[in-house]
Design a protein around this motif. Structure first.
Motif, PDB file in Angstrom:
ATOM      1  N   ASP A   1      -8.429   0.567  22.261  1.00 16.41           N
ATOM      2  CA  ASP A   1      -7.022   0.471  22.628  1.00 16.41           C
ATOM      3  C   ASP A   1      -6.932   0.441  24.143  1.00 16.41           C
ATOM      4  OD1 ASP A   1      -4.292   0.285  22.351  1.00 16.41           O
ATOM      5  OD2 ASP A   1      -3.975   2.383  21.779  1.00 16.41           O
ATOM      6  N   GLN A   2      -5.779   0.066  24.653  1.00 17.81           N
ATOM      7  CA  GLN A   2      -5.530   0.080  26.095  1.00 17.81           C
ATOM      8  C   GLN A   2      -4.529   1.179  26.422  1.00 17.81           C
ATOM      9  OE1 GLN A   2      -4.437  -4.112  26.696  1.00 17.81           O
ATOM     10  NE2 GLN A   2      -6.424  -4.472  27.634  1.00 17.81           N
ATOM     11  N   MET A   3      -4.938   2.047  27.350  1.00 15.69           N
ATOM     12  CA  MET A   3      -4.083   3.169  27.747  1.00 15.69           C
ATOM     13  C   MET A   3      -4.461   3.582  29.156  1.00 15.69           C
ATOM     14  SD  MET A   3      -1.553   4.997  26.577  1.00 15.69           S
ATOM     15  CE  MET A   3      -1.682   4.901  24.783  1.00 15.69           C
TER      16      MET A   3
ATOM     17  N   LYS B   1      -0.862  18.222  35.801  1.00 19.79           N
ATOM     18  CA  LYS B   1      -0.710  17.891  34.394  1.00 19.79           C
ATOM     19  C   LYS B   1      -1.008  16.422  34.169  1.00 19.79           C
ATOM     20  CE  LYS B   1       2.624  17.922  30.581  1.00 19.79           C
ATOM     21  NZ  LYS B   1       4.012  18.206  30.159  1.00 19.79           N
ATOM     22  N   TRP B   2      -1.748  16.140  33.099  1.00 22.63           N
ATOM     23  CA  TRP B   2      -2.104  14.760  32.777  1.00 22.63           C
ATOM     24  C   TRP B   2      -1.126  14.166  31.778  1.00 22.63           C
ATOM     25  CZ3 TRP B   2      -6.328  11.524  34.189  1.00 22.63           C
ATOM     26  CH2 TRP B   2      -7.115  12.051  35.225  1.00 22.63           C
ATOM     27  N   SER B   3      -0.811  12.886  31.975  1.00 21.77           N
ATOM     28  CA  SER B   3       0.119  12.172  31.109  1.00 21.77           C
ATOM     29  C   SER B   3      -0.458  10.809  30.755  1.00 21.77           C
ATOM     30  CB  SER B   3       1.474  11.989  31.796  1.00 21.77           C
ATOM     31  OG  SER B   3       2.042  13.232  32.136  1.00 21.77           O
ATOM     32  N   ALA B   4       0.134  10.183  29.726  1.00 27.14           N
ATOM     33  CA  ALA B   4      -0.310   8.870  29.269  1.00 27.14           C
ATOM     34  C   ALA B   4       0.756   7.828  29.557  1.00 27.14           C
ATOM     35  CB  ALA B   4      -0.622   8.906  27.778  1.00 27.14           C
ATOM     36  N   PHE B   5       0.300   6.628  29.882  1.00 30.43           N
ATOM     37  CA  PHE B   5       1.182   5.494  30.117  1.00 30.43           C
ATOM     38  C   PHE B   5       0.645   4.301  29.337  1.00 30.43           C
ATOM     39  CE2 PHE B   5       1.935   1.560  32.573  1.00 30.43           C
ATOM     40  CZ  PHE B   5       3.332   1.522  32.530  1.00 30.43           C
ATOM     41  N   LYS B   6       1.489   3.694  28.498  1.00 28.37           N
ATOM     42  CA  LYS B   6       1.087   2.521  27.731  1.00 28.37           C
ATOM     43  C   LYS B   6       1.375   1.265  28.548  1.00 28.37           C
ATOM     44  CE  LYS B   6      -0.398   0.267  24.119  1.00 28.37           C
ATOM     45  NZ  LYS B   6      -1.838   0.296  23.763  1.00 28.37           N
ATOM     46  N   PRO B   7       0.343   0.573  29.001  1.00 24.18           N
ATOM     47  CA  PRO B   7       0.570  -0.588  29.868  1.00 24.18           C
ATOM     48  C   PRO B   7       1.074  -1.803  29.099  1.00 24.18           C
ATOM     49  CG  PRO B   7      -1.756  -0.362  29.396  1.00 24.18           C
ATOM     50  CD  PRO B   7      -1.086   0.822  28.766  1.00 24.18           C
TER      51      PRO B   7
ATOM     52  N   PRO C   1      -9.671  -2.808  43.547  1.00 23.04           N
ATOM     53  CA  PRO C   1      -9.759  -1.568  44.336  1.00 23.04           C
ATOM     54  C   PRO C   1      -9.048  -1.653  45.681  1.00 23.04           C
ATOM     55  CG  PRO C   1     -11.918  -2.241  43.497  1.00 23.04           C
ATOM     56  CD  PRO C   1     -10.993  -3.397  43.288  1.00 23.04           C
ATOM     57  N   ALA C   2      -9.068  -2.810  46.314  1.00 17.15           N
ATOM     58  CA  ALA C   2      -8.451  -2.935  47.632  1.00 17.15           C
ATOM     59  C   ALA C   2      -6.942  -2.737  47.555  1.00 17.15           C
ATOM     60  CB  ALA C   2      -8.783  -4.300  48.240  1.00 17.15           C
ATOM     61  N   ARG C   3      -6.336  -3.293  46.528  1.00 23.49           N
ATOM     62  CA  ARG C   3      -4.885  -3.158  46.346  1.00 23.49           C
ATOM     63  C   ARG C   3      -4.513  -1.942  45.500  1.00 23.49           C
ATOM     64  NH1 ARG C   3      -2.944  -9.424  45.116  1.00 23.49           N
ATOM     65  NH2 ARG C   3      -3.708 -10.339  47.058  1.00 23.49           N
ATOM     66  N   GLU C   4      -5.532  -1.258  44.969  1.00 22.29           N
ATOM     67  CA  GLU C   4      -5.303  -0.114  44.084  1.00 22.29           C
ATOM     68  C   GLU C   4      -4.356  -0.521  42.950  1.00 22.29           C
ATOM     69  OE1 GLU C   4      -4.071   3.140  46.606  1.00 22.29           O
ATOM     70  OE2 GLU C   4      -6.139   3.558  47.210  1.00 22.29           O
ATOM     71  N   ARG C   5      -4.780  -1.558  42.241  1.00 19.77           N
ATOM     72  CA  ARG C   5      -3.935  -2.144  41.202  1.00 19.77           C
ATOM     73  C   ARG C   5      -4.778  -2.500  39.976  1.00 19.77           C
ATOM     74  NH1 ARG C   5      -0.759  -7.479  42.916  1.00 19.77           N
ATOM     75  NH2 ARG C   5      -2.809  -8.411  42.524  1.00 19.77           N
ATOM     76  N   ILE C   6      -4.237  -2.218  38.800  1.00 16.75           N
ATOM     77  CA  ILE C   6      -4.938  -2.498  37.554  1.00 16.75           C
ATOM     78  C   ILE C   6      -4.038  -3.339  36.654  1.00 16.75           C
ATOM     79  CG2 ILE C   6      -4.148  -0.396  36.342  1.00 16.75           C
ATOM     80  CD1 ILE C   6      -7.040  -0.201  35.220  1.00 16.75           C
ATOM     81  N   THR C   7      -4.640  -4.309  35.961  1.00 17.41           N
ATOM     82  CA  THR C   7      -3.884  -5.174  35.066  1.00 17.41           C
ATOM     83  C   THR C   7      -4.633  -5.283  33.739  1.00 17.41           C
ATOM     84  OG1 THR C   7      -3.168  -6.481  36.987  1.00 17.41           O
ATOM     85  CG2 THR C   7      -2.747  -7.399  34.802  1.00 17.41           C
TER      86      THR C   7
END
Length: 246
Positions: free
Chosen positions: A153-155, A164-170, A208-214
């Motif tokens: 799955d993707q999470m 505190k840790w939380s989850a985000f559904k992309p 990593p340079a833009r600190e962005r994930i897709t």
């Protein structure tokens, strides 16, 4: 340098080729294979050979539980999975088995940790499927970013201001800023056997340079992949999973 994160290919060369093509077209310059190259699918040798070619060029690769099962008995797997494991052992060359055996459980590279399951006792193959499990893995990783598979799955999990840790559904195709002032754990999805009701292949790009994930989902010829599973005489359940994404 954008990194393509690919996990749980499970012998599905059609899905892997689709993800590699998309990654290259999207500007990926590095690649990381996060385990379970084999198992379930009909093309384990071709998948392993593809991953080996990429690691020869500098890609990261870590071992998954199905990869480990090529050299060790896997008593915790169900009967259909065990049947697939036995078939895959017979389908792999000695070179393919040696490659899988050589893979490490964890790779750390600067602010990043690559691991198939949880970085906390990775050989136990624990699922990271809750915020608390994500926290345990990230704390064991000791890095800003932890990238994992295993869950199919993707999470995206993250550490909040109070710890505190939380989850985000992309949302597939929508970039997410993941700034380095906090810790993150991404489940990158399954290339070859998604289980969310959608057969589209799943993989992830990290800049990593833009600190962005897709996170990405890609249509591919999953019907052909399922047909090859049936033709190989593998359990029907594995073909059905690929067809339906379950």
């Amino acid at each position: 340098m954008t990194i393509a994160l690919l996990s749980d290919v499970h012998g599905n060369i059609e899905a892997l080729n689709a993800c590699l093509k998309h990654a290259a077209e999207s500007g990926a310059e590095r690649y990381a294979f996060l385990g379970d190259l084999v198992g379930y699918g009909a093309d384990p040798e071709e998948v392993v050979a593809t991953a080996a070619r990429w690691t020869d060029r500098g890609a990261v690769a870590v071992k998954g539980n199905h990869d480990e099962a090529m050299e060790k008995r896997a008593g915790y797997m169900n009967d259909a999975t065990k049947e697939s494991i036995e078939w895959t052992r017979s389908a792999l060359t000695a070179q393919g088995k040696s490659y899988l055996s050589s893979l490490p459980l964890v790779v750390r590279d600067g602010p990043m940790c690559f691991v198939h399951a949880s970085a906390a006792l990775p050989a136990r193959w624990d699922y990271v499927d809750t915020s608390s499990a994500a926290q345990r893995s990230a704390e064991a990783a000791r890095t800003t970013y932890t990238f994992s598979g295993h869950v199919h799955d993707q999470m995206l999990y993250f550490e909040g201001a109070q710890g505190k840790w939380s989850a985000f559904k992309p949302i597939p195709g929508s970039p997410v800023a993941i700034h380095s002032h906090r810790r993150w754990l991404a489940l990158v999805g399954s290339v070859g056997q998604p289980r969310d009701g959608h057969p589209a292949a799943a993989y992830t790009l990290f800049d990593p340079a833009r600190e962005r994930i897709t996170f990405h989902r890609l249509g591919y010829d999953h019907i052909a992949a399922a047909h090859k599973i049936r033709k190989a005489g593998l359990p029907e359940a594995h073909a059905y999973r690929v067809e339906k994404g379950v």
